[in-house]
Design a protein around this motif. Structure first.
Motif, PDB file in Angstrom:
ATOM      1  N   THR A   1     -11.719  13.663  42.021  1.00  0.00           N
ATOM      2  CA  THR A   1     -12.602  14.388  41.100  1.00  0.00           C
ATOM      3  C   THR A   1     -12.061  14.376  39.679  1.00  0.00           C
ATOM      4  O   THR A   1     -12.820  14.213  38.714  1.00  0.00           O
ATOM      5  CB  THR A   1     -12.797  15.839  41.589  1.00  0.00           C
ATOM      6  OG1 THR A   1     -13.294  15.811  42.930  1.00  0.00           O
ATOM      7  CG2 THR A   1     -13.796  16.584  40.713  1.00  0.00           C
ATOM      8  N   LEU A   2     -10.758  14.542  39.525  1.00  0.00           N
ATOM      9  CA  LEU A   2     -10.157  14.479  38.192  1.00  0.00           C
ATOM     10  C   LEU A   2     -10.380  13.101  37.570  1.00  0.00           C
ATOM     11  O   LEU A   2     -10.641  12.987  36.365  1.00  0.00           O
ATOM     12  CB  LEU A   2      -8.662  14.787  38.276  1.00  0.00           C
ATOM     13  CG  LEU A   2      -8.312  16.263  38.520  1.00  0.00           C
ATOM     14  CD1 LEU A   2      -6.855  16.403  38.945  1.00  0.00           C
ATOM     15  CD2 LEU A   2      -8.590  17.089  37.275  1.00  0.00           C
TER      16      LEU A   2
ATOM     17  N   ALA B   1      -9.075  16.232  45.077  1.00  0.00           N
ATOM     18  CA  ALA B   1      -8.830  16.723  43.717  1.00  0.00           C
ATOM     19  C   ALA B   1      -8.515  15.566  42.776  1.00  0.00           C
ATOM     20  O   ALA B   1      -9.012  15.511  41.639  1.00  0.00           O
ATOM     21  CB  ALA B   1      -7.681  17.727  43.722  1.00  0.00           C
TER      22      ALA B   1
ATOM     23  N   THR C   1     -15.416  27.006  42.092  1.00  0.00           N
ATOM     24  CA  THR C   1     -13.974  27.034  41.813  1.00  0.00           C
ATOM     25  C   THR C   1     -13.266  28.038  42.713  1.00  0.00           C
ATOM     26  O   THR C   1     -12.147  27.797  43.172  1.00  0.00           O
ATOM     27  CB  THR C   1     -13.699  27.369  40.335  1.00  0.00           C
ATOM     28  OG1 THR C   1     -14.331  28.597  39.981  1.00  0.00           O
ATOM     29  CG2 THR C   1     -14.211  26.276  39.420  1.00  0.00           C
TER      30      THR C   1
ATOM     31  N   LEU D   1      -9.005  22.420  39.816  1.00  0.00           N
ATOM     32  CA  LEU D   1      -8.688  21.071  40.284  1.00  0.00           C
ATOM     33  C   LEU D   1      -7.182  20.810  40.252  1.00  0.00           C
ATOM     34  O   LEU D   1      -6.636  20.151  41.144  1.00  0.00           O
ATOM     35  CB  LEU D   1      -9.423  20.035  39.419  1.00  0.00           C
ATOM     36  CG  LEU D   1     -10.938  20.004  39.615  1.00  0.00           C
ATOM     37  CD1 LEU D   1     -11.591  19.054  38.622  1.00  0.00           C
ATOM     38  CD2 LEU D   1     -11.293  19.597  41.040  1.00  0.00           C
TER      39      LEU D   1
ATOM     40  N   VAL E   1     -14.131  21.096  46.068  1.00  0.00           N
ATOM     41  CA  VAL E   1     -13.392  20.336  45.050  1.00  0.00           C
ATOM     42  C   VAL E   1     -14.219  19.122  44.610  1.00  0.00           C
ATOM     43  O   VAL E   1     -14.336  18.826  43.422  1.00  0.00           O
ATOM     44  CB  VAL E   1     -12.023  19.891  45.604  1.00  0.00           C
ATOM     45  CG1 VAL E   1     -11.403  18.816  44.718  1.00  0.00           C
ATOM     46  CG2 VAL E   1     -11.091  21.088  45.703  1.00  0.00           C
TER      47      VAL E   1
END
Length: 322
Positions: free
Chosen positions: A219-220, A216, A167, A201, A183
């Motif tokens: 990944t979310l 991002a 992170t 994120l 990320v």
């Protein structure tokens, strides 16, 4: 008819030719020859005085996972010629068996950045637990390529203890490509610790580099972090359509009903890829309020948009009739 023994003898003679180019071409021919000792001959060619021959031999040994071969290749990460080092790094990166980890771990702490990065890249897919500490240490390297490869190792090992490091890199690293890899690495977070990565994120959705913002959103969506749906809806107004596409995909996976309006608006965007993704996402949302917009999109100039819009309409009708 060619005599295989004569052919093999001729090939061996070429491998000993004074002309480096003749030897290089012989190395190219070796894997396709009838010589049963071709791997041994290629391994011997790794010590050739000509860099071009050494590089060709390293390329030719890709996919060969034998102790003698790997043991000969690893020290060559420090070869004097850059082309040879690149060829060796590429071949080592294709290793699949964890048992080679012990040969690479020493190089993962090398003082030369290119050597360290290559060793970490080779260790990544091996998923050797012993690589965790060297990768964690390498994540603070002054060299961006080393940090990037270190992140790759941490991502493959999937240890929750690495999340704070990832992170930090995702939000603070100076290089956009390193932030992007970090990320993406956050996608291995499990349900028990997924909330640790949400702030990073969401911050990455505001990154100065669009590639990081796009990653991002991906990944979310992978984590289906519904709590971030609002931020993703805002990202549907990003200056880069690639970020909008990734955001639409994520919103669809989350079935984020509050994002219905931004997805409907995306059906009229000038970029067909975004219209396609919006159609798919609206089908996943399953909200009948999207029907009028999808009926219009079913006549879109782009055949893929028409097809996906009709599929989405079919899903909505089926859901209503269920």
């Amino acid at each position: 008819m060619t005599n295989p023994f004569t052919e093999a003898n001729s090939l061996r003679a070429r491998l000993a030719d004074p002309d480096a180019e003749v030897r290089r071409v012989a190395v190219l021919d070796l894997p396709y020859s009838d010589d049963d000792d071709y791997i041994e001959l290629l391994t011997a060619a790794l010590a050739d005085e000509a860099a071009s021959v050494r590089a060709e031999a390293a390329h030719a040994l890709e996919g060969v996972e034998e102790e003698e071969v790997v043991s000969a290749l690893v020290p060559m990460l420090k070869d004097t010629d850059s082309a040879v080092r690149e060829a060796v790094a590429k071949t080592l990166a294709e290793l699949k068996e964890p048992r080679w980890g012990h040969l690479l771990l020493g190089m993962a702490n090398d003082t030369e950045a290119s050597v360290q990065a290559a060793a970490l890249r080779a260790l990544r897919a091996l998923k050797v637990d012993a690589a965790y500490e060297p990768a964690l240490s390498a994540s603070t390297s002054a060299d961006a390529s080393v940090r990037r490869e270190a992140v790759g190792v941490l991502a493959y090992l999937r240890k929750a203890t690495a999340l704070p490091t990832l992170t930090r890199i995702a939000t603070q690293d100076a290089e956009a490509d390193v932030r992007k890899v970090a990320v993406g690495a956050l996608g291995f977070a499990e349900q028990a610790n997924v909330q640790e990565v949400v702030p990073a994120l969401e911050a990455a959705l505001q990154d100065s580099a669009w590639l990081v913002r796009e990653e991002a959103a991906h990944t979310l969506g992978k984590l289906k972090l519904v709590s971030a749906a609002g931020k993703l809806a805002e990202a549907m107004n990003d200056d880069y359509w690639q970020v909008r596409v990734a955001s639409a995909r994520a919103l669809g996976k989350m079935k984020a009903l509050d994002a219905l309006h931004v997805l409907v608006d995306a059906l009229a965007h000038t970029v067909s890829n975004l219209r396609k993704e919006a159609a798919v996402a609206l089908g996943e949302l399953g909200d009948a309020r999207a029907v009028p917009a999808l009926e219009v999109a079913a006549n879109d100039p782009d055949p893929d948009v028409r097809k996906l819009s009709r599929i989405a309409l079919g899903r909505l009708v089926a859901a209503q009739n269920a």
